[in-house]
Design a protein around this motif. Structure first.
Motif, PDB file in Angstrom:
ATOM      1  N   ASP A   1     -18.143  36.876 -24.493  1.00 48.93           N
ATOM      2  CA  ASP A   1     -17.142  37.609 -23.718  1.00 48.93           C
ATOM      3  C   ASP A   1     -17.693  37.984 -22.342  1.00 48.93           C
ATOM      4  O   ASP A   1     -16.990  37.905 -21.334  1.00 48.93           O
ATOM      5  N   CYS A   2     -18.962  38.383 -22.308  1.00 48.91           N
ATOM      6  CA  CYS A   2     -19.611  38.698 -21.023  1.00 48.91           C
ATOM      7  C   CYS A   2     -19.632  37.471 -20.114  1.00 48.91           C
ATOM      8  O   CYS A   2     -19.338  37.570 -18.915  1.00 48.91           O
ATOM      9  N   LEU A   3     -19.993  36.330 -20.681  1.00 48.04           N
ATOM     10  CA  LEU A   3     -20.061  35.105 -19.890  1.00 48.04           C
ATOM     11  C   LEU A   3     -18.681  34.686 -19.392  1.00 48.04           C
ATOM     12  O   LEU A   3     -18.532  34.221 -18.255  1.00 48.04           O
ATOM     13  N   ILE A   4     -17.658  34.848 -20.230  1.00 58.44           N
ATOM     14  CA  ILE A   4     -16.292  34.501 -19.828  1.00 58.44           C
ATOM     15  C   ILE A   4     -15.853  35.360 -18.647  1.00 58.44           C
ATOM     16  O   ILE A   4     -15.262  34.863 -17.679  1.00 58.44           O
ATOM     17  N   LYS A   5     -16.152  36.661 -18.704  1.00 60.01           N
ATOM     18  CA  LYS A   5     -15.786  37.550 -17.595  1.00 60.01           C
ATOM     19  C   LYS A   5     -16.677  37.333 -16.381  1.00 60.01           C
ATOM     20  O   LYS A   5     -16.271  37.587 -15.242  1.00 60.01           O
ATOM     21  N   ALA A   6     -17.905  36.868 -16.619  1.00 60.67           N
ATOM     22  CA  ALA A   6     -18.830  36.655 -15.497  1.00 60.67           C
ATOM     23  C   ALA A   6     -18.422  35.457 -14.650  1.00 60.67           C
ATOM     24  O   ALA A   6     -18.779  35.400 -13.460  1.00 60.67           O
ATOM     25  N   ILE A   7     -17.680  34.517 -15.220  1.00 60.05           N
ATOM     26  CA  ILE A   7     -17.307  33.305 -14.471  1.00 60.05           C
ATOM     27  C   ILE A   7     -16.475  33.640 -13.235  1.00 60.05           C
ATOM     28  O   ILE A   7     -16.844  33.277 -12.112  1.00 60.05           O
ATOM     29  N   PRO A   8     -15.331  34.337 -13.375  1.00 58.30           N
ATOM     30  CA  PRO A   8     -14.570  34.667 -12.159  1.00 58.30           C
ATOM     31  C   PRO A   8     -15.308  35.642 -11.243  1.00 58.30           C
ATOM     32  O   PRO A   8     -15.173  35.559 -10.015  1.00 58.30           O
ATOM     33  N   ILE A   9     -16.103  36.550 -11.821  1.00 59.19           N
ATOM     34  CA  ILE A   9     -16.872  37.474 -10.984  1.00 59.19           C
ATOM     35  C   ILE A   9     -17.869  36.695 -10.134  1.00 59.19           C
ATOM     36  O   ILE A   9     -18.033  36.972  -8.938  1.00 59.19           O
ATOM     37  N   TYR A  10     -18.525  35.713 -10.743  1.00 59.07           N
ATOM     38  CA  TYR A  10     -19.520  34.924 -10.012  1.00 59.07           C
ATOM     39  C   TYR A  10     -18.881  34.154  -8.860  1.00 59.07           C
ATOM     40  O   TYR A  10     -19.400  34.151  -7.733  1.00 59.07           O
ATOM     41  N   LEU A  11     -17.763  33.488  -9.114  1.00 63.00           N
ATOM     42  CA  LEU A  11     -17.118  32.698  -8.071  1.00 63.00           C
ATOM     43  C   LEU A  11     -16.631  33.581  -6.927  1.00 63.00           C
ATOM     44  O   LEU A  11     -16.790  33.244  -5.751  1.00 63.00           O
ATOM     45  N   CYS A  12     -16.041  34.728  -7.263  1.00 58.43           N
ATOM     46  CA  CYS A  12     -15.622  35.673  -6.213  1.00 58.43           C
ATOM     47  C   CYS A  12     -16.830  36.185  -5.433  1.00 58.43           C
ATOM     48  O   CYS A  12     -16.785  36.291  -4.197  1.00 58.43           O
ATOM     49  N   SER A  13     -17.903  36.491  -6.139  1.00 58.33           N
ATOM     50  CA  SER A  13     -19.108  37.020  -5.483  1.00 58.33           C
ATOM     51  C   SER A  13     -19.744  35.981  -4.567  1.00 58.33           C
ATOM     52  O   SER A  13     -20.233  36.302  -3.485  1.00 58.33           O
ATOM     53  N   LEU A  14     -19.738  34.728  -5.006  1.00 58.63           N
ATOM     54  CA  LEU A  14     -20.271  33.651  -4.186  1.00 58.63           C
ATOM     55  C   LEU A  14     -19.485  33.543  -2.882  1.00 58.63           C
ATOM     56  O   LEU A  14     -20.070  33.380  -1.803  1.00 58.63           O
ATOM     57  N   GLY A  15     -18.168  33.643  -2.989  1.00 59.78           N
ATOM     58  CA  GLY A  15     -17.338  33.609  -1.791  1.00 59.78           C
ATOM     59  C   GLY A  15     -17.601  34.776  -0.869  1.00 59.78           C
ATOM     60  O   GLY A  15     -17.744  34.620   0.354  1.00 59.78           O
ATOM     61  N   VAL A  16     -17.672  35.969  -1.442  1.00 63.87           N
ATOM     62  CA  VAL A  16     -17.948  37.171  -0.649  1.00 63.87           C
ATOM     63  C   VAL A  16     -19.298  37.046   0.053  1.00 63.87           C
ATOM     64  O   VAL A  16     -19.449  37.422   1.223  1.00 63.87           O
ATOM     65  N   ALA A  17     -20.291  36.513  -0.652  1.00 65.73           N
ATOM     66  CA  ALA A  17     -21.636  36.389  -0.082  1.00 65.73           C
ATOM     67  C   ALA A  17     -21.649  35.467   1.131  1.00 65.73           C
ATOM     68  O   ALA A  17     -22.412  35.698   2.083  1.00 65.73           O
ATOM     69  N   ILE A  18     -20.822  34.418   1.133  1.00 63.21           N
ATOM     70  CA  ILE A  18     -20.762  33.516   2.284  1.00 63.21           C
ATOM     71  C   ILE A  18     -20.316  34.274   3.522  1.00 63.21           C
ATOM     72  O   ILE A  18     -20.902  34.144   4.606  1.00 63.21           O
ATOM     73  N   ALA A  19     -19.249  35.071   3.381  1.00 67.07           N
ATOM     74  CA  ALA A  19     -18.760  35.843   4.525  1.00 67.07           C
ATOM     75  C   ALA A  19     -19.770  36.912   4.935  1.00 67.07           C
ATOM     76  O   ALA A  19     -20.002  37.137   6.132  1.00 67.07           O
ATOM     77  N   PHE A  20     -20.372  37.578   3.950  1.00 66.64           N
ATOM     78  CA  PHE A  20     -21.339  38.629   4.259  1.00 66.64           C
ATOM     79  C   PHE A  20     -22.561  38.081   4.991  1.00 66.64           C
ATOM     80  O   PHE A  20     -23.189  38.791   5.773  1.00 66.64           O
ATOM     81  N   ARG A  21     -22.925  36.821   4.729  1.00 67.56           N
ATOM     82  CA  ARG A  21     -24.046  36.201   5.439  1.00 67.56           C
ATOM     83  C   ARG A  21     -23.829  36.229   6.950  1.00 67.56           C
ATOM     84  O   ARG A  21     -24.767  36.349   7.726  1.00 67.56           O
ATOM     85  N   LEU A  22     -22.571  36.091   7.340  1.00 65.58           N
ATOM     86  CA  LEU A  22     -22.221  36.096   8.754  1.00 65.58           C
ATOM     87  C   LEU A  22     -21.878  37.504   9.229  1.00 65.58           C
ATOM     88  O   LEU A  22     -21.437  37.683  10.365  1.00 65.58           O
ATOM     89  N   GLN A  23     -22.053  38.482   8.345  1.00 68.38           N
ATOM     90  CA  GLN A  23     -21.682  39.865   8.607  1.00 68.38           C
ATOM     91  C   GLN A  23     -20.192  39.987   8.914  1.00 68.38           C
ATOM     92  O   GLN A  23     -19.769  40.758   9.782  1.00 68.38           O
TER      93      GLN A  23
ATOM     94  N   LEU B   1     -25.000  29.741  10.228  1.00 67.09           N
ATOM     95  CA  LEU B   1     -24.359  30.914   9.623  1.00 67.09           C
ATOM     96  C   LEU B   1     -25.341  32.068   9.475  1.00 67.09           C
ATOM     97  O   LEU B   1     -25.036  33.217   9.831  1.00 67.09           O
ATOM     98  N   LYS B   2     -26.529  31.772   8.947  1.00 65.40           N
ATOM     99  CA  LYS B   2     -27.528  32.830   8.766  1.00 65.40           C
ATOM    100  C   LYS B   2     -27.991  33.390  10.107  1.00 65.40           C
ATOM    101  O   LYS B   2     -28.120  34.600  10.272  1.00 65.40           O
ATOM    102  N   ALA B   3     -28.239  32.507  11.073  1.00 65.40           N
ATOM    103  CA  ALA B   3     -28.721  32.955  12.379  1.00 65.40           C
ATOM    104  C   ALA B   3     -27.668  33.791  13.092  1.00 65.40           C
ATOM    105  O   ALA B   3     -27.984  34.833  13.695  1.00 65.40           O
ATOM    106  N   SER B   4     -26.416  33.377  13.022  1.00 63.90           N
ATOM    107  CA  SER B   4     -25.340  34.122  13.677  1.00 63.90           C
ATOM    108  C   SER B   4     -25.130  35.477  13.020  1.00 63.90           C
ATOM    109  O   SER B   4     -24.824  36.464  13.694  1.00 63.90           O
ATOM    110  N   GLY B   5     -25.298  35.525  11.695  1.00 62.39           N
ATOM    111  CA  GLY B   5     -25.135  36.799  11.003  1.00 62.39           C
ATOM    112  C   GLY B   5     -26.216  37.797  11.342  1.00 62.39           C
ATOM    113  O   GLY B   5     -25.982  39.008  11.390  1.00 62.39           O
ATOM    114  N   GLU B   6     -27.419  37.316  11.604  1.00 60.95           N
ATOM    115  CA  GLU B   6     -28.531  38.218  11.917  1.00 60.95           C
ATOM    116  C   GLU B   6     -28.413  38.804  13.319  1.00 60.95           C
ATOM    117  O   GLU B   6     -28.862  39.923  13.561  1.00 60.95           O
TER     118      GLU B   6
END
Length: 354
Positions: A63-85, A225-230
């Motif tokens: 059950d944890c793994l099933i719920k972790a799947i959508p959380i992981y994909l959303c988090s991966l997306g959020v992390a891309i944007a956050f890299r650029l601040q 992306l990383k350089a621009s975010g920094e």
């Protein structure tokens, strides 16, 4: 009176940093235990039930793994944007539009095999979620709009639009009045892995994480992306394509959240209904910060935060704690980790008098 100032640490703390973060998590658990005590429950019993409910059986771990799947994909997306601040708070809305896009394919073209339906639903979810993420990027660049406010407001629009569809044109005549679409055909449902309850969305997570790791580590655009975010000003001075990077980062950010919506609609619910919106997009923000935007650590944090959700369900059954208790714990963990990050990166020092 102490004359103190805050200074950035000249060196990394190493293992001390790990101890600070562990202490931060322990502090959040102590505060949560205090809340259980305030409600008249035993703190130790409550924390034990939390852990037992989350990790105490094979079913709970699945059950944890099933719920972790959508959380992981959303988090991966959020992390891309956050890299650029770029502070994308809109993963919840992008998740909703990804589910809408996948559902549109599922109910418009039924009867096809999974080899046709699953890629088509993934493409639609990627497109719908990605374009919903591009809207705040364009407003930021063209109208100087604050992306935090815009993405947050777009969440409500997306959720209400989803409600409109399932209460209106997409409502199934066989739902006995409940707001939901017709059940997806067999070809539109992501299958399960072997004899377990896990679905093949887990494979999408693994491949997505590897692709993003390679993207940031070995590609020119990832470096930009990383350089621009920094340092945005330095990026503009170096003539890096900052505006294009903002659009691409928000497109990818929304697309991964859209994939999360697709997996949840296809594999977990097998249809679209309002109960699909359980806050995975907001949890993703906590996960991304906890993992320091690293795809591997995002996987670990997603599993632990999913465990928190599953464990709180056990607390609700056994101790009748409010459903909001899990969200409070998520907030406490984020706040204590952010406080710990401050002490990892900065220190107090006496102000030097001339």
């Amino acid at each position: 009176m102490l004359d103190l100032t805050i200074r950035k640490r000249p060196e990394t703390l190493g293992w001390t940093a790990a101890l600070i973060y562990c202490g931060a998590v322990v502090m959040s658990l102590v505060i949560s235990a205090g809340m259980l005590l305030f409600q008249g429950n035993s703190p130790m019993e409550g924390l034990w039930l939390l852990l037992q409910g989350a990790f105490g059986s094979t079913y709970a771990i699945e059950d944890c793994l099933i719920k972790a799947i959508p959380i992981y994909l959303c988090s991966l997306g959020v992390a891309i944007a956050f890299r650029l601040q770029i502070w994308n708070i809109g993963a919840e809305g992008q998740f909703a539009f990804g589910a809408i896009g996948a559902t549109w394919v599922a109910i418009s073209f039924p009867g096809h095999s999974a080899w046709v339906m699953i890629p088509a639903m993934m493409a639609a979810a990627f497109l719908f979620g990605g374009l919903w993420g591009v809207i705040p990027a364009v407003l930021k660049l063209k109208a100087k709009a604050n992306e935090i406010i815009v993405t947050l407001m777009l969440n409500y629009i997306a959720i209400l639009f989803l409600d409109y569809l399932v209460y209106g044109p997409w409502k199934s005549p066989d739902s006995f009045g409940f707001p939901m679409t017709q059940e997806f055909s067999a070809g539109a449902v992501i299958g399960k892995i072997g004899e377990t309850n896990l679905n093949w969305g887990l494979l999408i997570c693994v491949l997505s994480g590897l692709v993003i790791y390679v993207f940031f580590r070995f590609t020119l655009m990832g470096f930009e992306l990383k350089a621009s975010g920094e340092n945005v000003r330095a990026a503009r001075y170096a003539r890096l394509p900052y505006e294009r990077l903002v659009i691409i980062s928000m497109l990818l950010s929304g697309a991964f959240a859209g994939w999360a919506g697709f997996v949840e609609a296809s594999a977990t619910l097998n249809r679209l209904q309002p109960t699909i919106m359980v806050g995975y997009g907001y949890t993703a923000i906590v996960v991304a910060w906890l993992a320091r935007l690293n795809p591997f650590y995002i996987g670990i944090s997603s599993f632990l935060l999913a465990g928190l959700r599953v464990g709180v369900e056990n607390l609700q059954l056994e101790l009748q704690v409010p459903a909001a208790f899990g969200e409070i714990m998520e907030g406490l963990i984020l706040l204590t980790i952010l406080a710990g990050t401050f002490f990892v990166n900065y220190r107090f020092a006496r102000r030097q008098r001339p």
